[in-house]
Design a protein around this motif. Structure first.
Motif, short mmCIF file in Angstrom:
data_model
loop_
_atom_site.label_atom_id
_atom_site.label_comp_id
_atom_site.label_asym_id
_atom_site.label_seq_id
_atom_site.Cartn_x
_atom_site.Cartn_y
_atom_site.Cartn_z
N GLU A 9 0.88 -1.17 0.00
CA GLU A 9 0.00 0.00 0.00
C GLU A 9 0.92 1.22 0.00
OE1 GLU A 9 -3.56 2.12 2.54
OE2 GLU A 9 -2.40 0.53 3.46
N VAL A 10 0.68 2.15 -0.92
CA VAL A 10 1.55 3.31 -1.04
C VAL A 10 0.78 4.61 -0.82
CG1 VAL A 10 3.17 2.16 -2.61
CG2 VAL A 10 1.27 3.47 -3.55
N VAL A 11 1.54 5.63 -0.45
CA VAL A 11 1.01 6.99 -0.35
C VAL A 11 1.94 7.91 -1.11
CG1 VAL A 11 -0.16 6.67 1.87
CG2 VAL A 11 2.20 7.43 1.83
N GLU A 12 1.42 9.05 -1.49
CA GLU A 12 2.24 10.07 -2.12
C GLU A 12 2.63 11.09 -1.07
OE1 GLU A 12 -0.16 11.56 -5.35
OE2 GLU A 12 0.35 9.85 -6.63
N VAL A 13 3.92 11.26 -0.88
CA VAL A 13 4.45 12.22 0.09
C VAL A 13 5.02 13.40 -0.71
CG1 VAL A 13 6.13 12.62 1.93
CG2 VAL A 13 5.00 10.39 1.73
N PRO A 14 4.45 14.61 -0.53
CA PRO A 14 4.95 15.76 -1.29
C PRO A 14 6.43 16.02 -1.01
CG PRO A 14 2.92 16.29 -0.13
CD PRO A 14 3.37 14.96 0.37
N CYS A 15 7.14 16.42 -2.05
CA CYS A 15 8.55 16.80 -1.92
C CYS A 15 8.80 17.95 -2.90
CB CYS A 15 9.47 15.61 -2.16
SG CYS A 15 9.61 15.11 -3.88
N PRO A 16 9.93 18.60 -2.81
CA PRO A 16 10.19 19.74 -3.69
C PRO A 16 10.12 19.43 -5.19
CG PRO A 16 11.79 19.68 -1.91
CD PRO A 16 11.00 18.41 -1.82
N HIS A 17 10.34 18.16 -5.58
CA HIS A 17 10.36 17.79 -6.99
C HIS A 17 9.08 17.08 -7.44
CE1 HIS A 17 14.32 18.82 -5.90
NE2 HIS A 17 15.00 18.00 -6.65
N GLY A 18 8.04 17.10 -6.64
CA GLY A 18 6.79 16.41 -6.97
C GLY A 18 6.30 15.61 -5.79
N VAL A 19 6.28 14.27 -5.94
CA VAL A 19 5.88 13.40 -4.84
C VAL A 19 6.82 12.21 -4.75
CG1 VAL A 19 3.41 13.99 -4.93
CG2 VAL A 19 4.25 12.03 -6.23
N LEU A 20 6.93 11.68 -3.55
CA LEU A 20 7.64 10.42 -3.33
C LEU A 20 6.58 9.35 -3.13
CD1 LEU A 20 10.22 11.67 -0.66
CD2 LEU A 20 10.65 11.29 -3.10
N VAL A 21 6.60 8.31 -3.94
CA VAL A 21 5.66 7.20 -3.78
C VAL A 21 6.28 6.30 -2.72
CG1 VAL A 21 4.46 5.31 -4.92
CG2 VAL A 21 4.91 7.44 -6.18
N THR A 22 5.64 6.30 -1.54
CA THR A 22 6.23 5.71 -0.34
C THR A 22 5.37 4.57 0.18
OG1 THR A 22 7.10 7.89 0.20
CG2 THR A 22 7.04 6.30 1.99
N VAL A 23 6.02 3.48 0.60
CA VAL A 23 5.32 2.31 1.13
C VAL A 23 4.73 2.66 2.50
CG1 VAL A 23 5.52 -0.09 1.87
CG2 VAL A 23 6.82 0.72 -0.12
N LYS A 24 3.41 2.51 2.59
CA LYS A 24 2.68 2.80 3.83
C LYS A 24 2.38 1.52 4.60
CE LYS A 24 -1.81 4.71 5.17
NZ LYS A 24 -3.02 5.34 4.62
N GLY A 25 2.17 0.44 3.88
CA GLY A 25 1.83 -0.83 4.52
C GLY A 25 2.13 -2.00 3.60
N LEU A 26 2.25 -3.18 4.19
CA LEU A 26 2.54 -4.41 3.45
C LEU A 26 1.56 -5.49 3.88
CD1 LEU A 26 6.37 -4.29 4.04
CD2 LEU A 26 5.27 -3.98 1.83
N THR A 27 1.18 -6.35 2.94
CA THR A 27 0.33 -7.49 3.25
C THR A 27 1.06 -8.77 2.87
OG1 THR A 27 -0.76 -7.38 1.11
CG2 THR A 27 -1.82 -6.21 2.92
N PRO A 28 0.85 -9.83 3.62
CA PRO A 28 1.59 -11.08 3.37
C PRO A 28 1.21 -11.78 2.07
CG PRO A 28 -0.01 -11.39 5.12
CD PRO A 28 -0.02 -9.93 4.78
N GLU A 29 0.07 -11.43 1.46
CA GLU A 29 -0.38 -12.15 0.27
C GLU A 29 0.41 -11.80 -0.99
OE1 GLU A 29 -4.08 -9.23 -0.91
OE2 GLU A 29 -4.35 -10.74 0.63
N GLY A 30 1.12 -10.70 -1.00
CA GLY A 30 1.88 -10.30 -2.17
C GLY A 30 3.34 -10.72 -2.08
N GLY A 31 4.07 -10.47 -3.13
CA GLY A 31 5.46 -10.86 -3.17
C GLY A 31 6.42 -9.86 -2.54
N ALA A 32 5.93 -8.68 -2.17
CA ALA A 32 6.82 -7.63 -1.68
C ALA A 32 7.48 -7.98 -0.36
CB ALA A 32 6.04 -6.32 -1.54
N VAL A 33 6.75 -8.56 0.58
CA VAL A 33 7.32 -8.91 1.88
C VAL A 33 8.43 -9.95 1.69
CG1 VAL A 33 6.86 -10.03 4.09
CG2 VAL A 33 5.27 -8.34 3.21
N GLU A 34 8.15 -10.97 0.89
CA GLU A 34 9.15 -12.02 0.63
C GLU A 34 10.40 -11.44 -0.02
OE1 GLU A 34 7.32 -14.98 -1.81
OE2 GLU A 34 5.68 -15.31 -0.40
N ALA A 35 10.23 -10.42 -0.85
CA ALA A 35 11.35 -9.84 -1.59
C ALA A 35 12.18 -8.87 -0.74
CB ALA A 35 10.83 -9.12 -2.83
N GLY A 36 11.61 -8.42 0.37
CA GLY A 36 12.37 -7.52 1.25
C GLY A 36 11.96 -6.07 1.19
#
Length: 121
Positions: A9-36
Motif C-alpha cells: 500500500e503506497v502513499v504520495e508524500v509531497p517533496c520539492p520535486h513532486g511526490v515520493l511514492v512511499t510504502v505505507k503498509g505491506l500485506t503477506p499475500e503479495g510478493g513484496a514482503v518475501e522480496a524484502g
C-alpha cells in the motif's frame, strides 16, 4: 476473477520535486514482503520505468503478468540508499484488505510518514 497483487500500500508524500511514492503498509499475500520491501521505502522504478505517482504504480502492477518477476528500485533510509529488489507478481481471489487493518508496526509507520510529510512542507 483473479487480480494481481503486490502486497504494497503506497502513499504520495509531497517533496520539492513532486511526490515520493512511499510504502505505507505491506500485506503477506503479495510478493513484496518475501522480496524484502519495507514500510517507508520510496518506490523509484518498476522494470526501469519511473514511478511518479500512486496511479503509475497501480497501472504498472495491473499490466504485469501473474508469476512474473519484476525489478523494483527502491530508496530507503535517511541517506536514500538505492536498492534493486526482485518481486514476484502474485494473484489472489481474496477481497482487497490492504489498509483495512491497523497493527502496531503499521501505526508506527503512519506516524513516521506524517513526520516525514511535515518535514517536507
Amino acid at each position: 476473477y483473479q487480480r494481481r497483487v503486490h502486497g504494497v500500500e503506497v502513499v504520495e508524500v509531497p517533496c520539492p520535486h513532486g511526490v515520493l511514492v512511499t510504502v505505507k503498509g505491506l500485506t503477506p499475500e503479495g510478493g513484496a514482503v518475501e522480496a524484502g520491501v519495507r514500510v517507508l521505502d520510496r518506490l523509484v522504478k518498476w522494470n526501469g520505468v519511473p514511478i511518479r505517482s500512486k496511479s503509475d504504480f497501480g497501472l504498472l502492477v495491473s499490466q504485469a503478468e501473474v508469476g512474473s518477476l519484476v525489478k523494483l528500485q527502491v530508496e530507503r533510509g535517511p541517506k536514500n540508499r538505492s536498492e534493486l529488489i526482485r518481486v514476484e507478481v502474485k494473484a489472489t481471489t481474496a477481497p482487497r484488505t490492504v489498509g483495512r487493518t491497523t497493527s502496531p508496526l503499521r501505526s508506527a509507520a503512519l506516524k513516521d510518514l506524517e513526520r516525514l510529510n511535515m518535514g517536507l512542507n
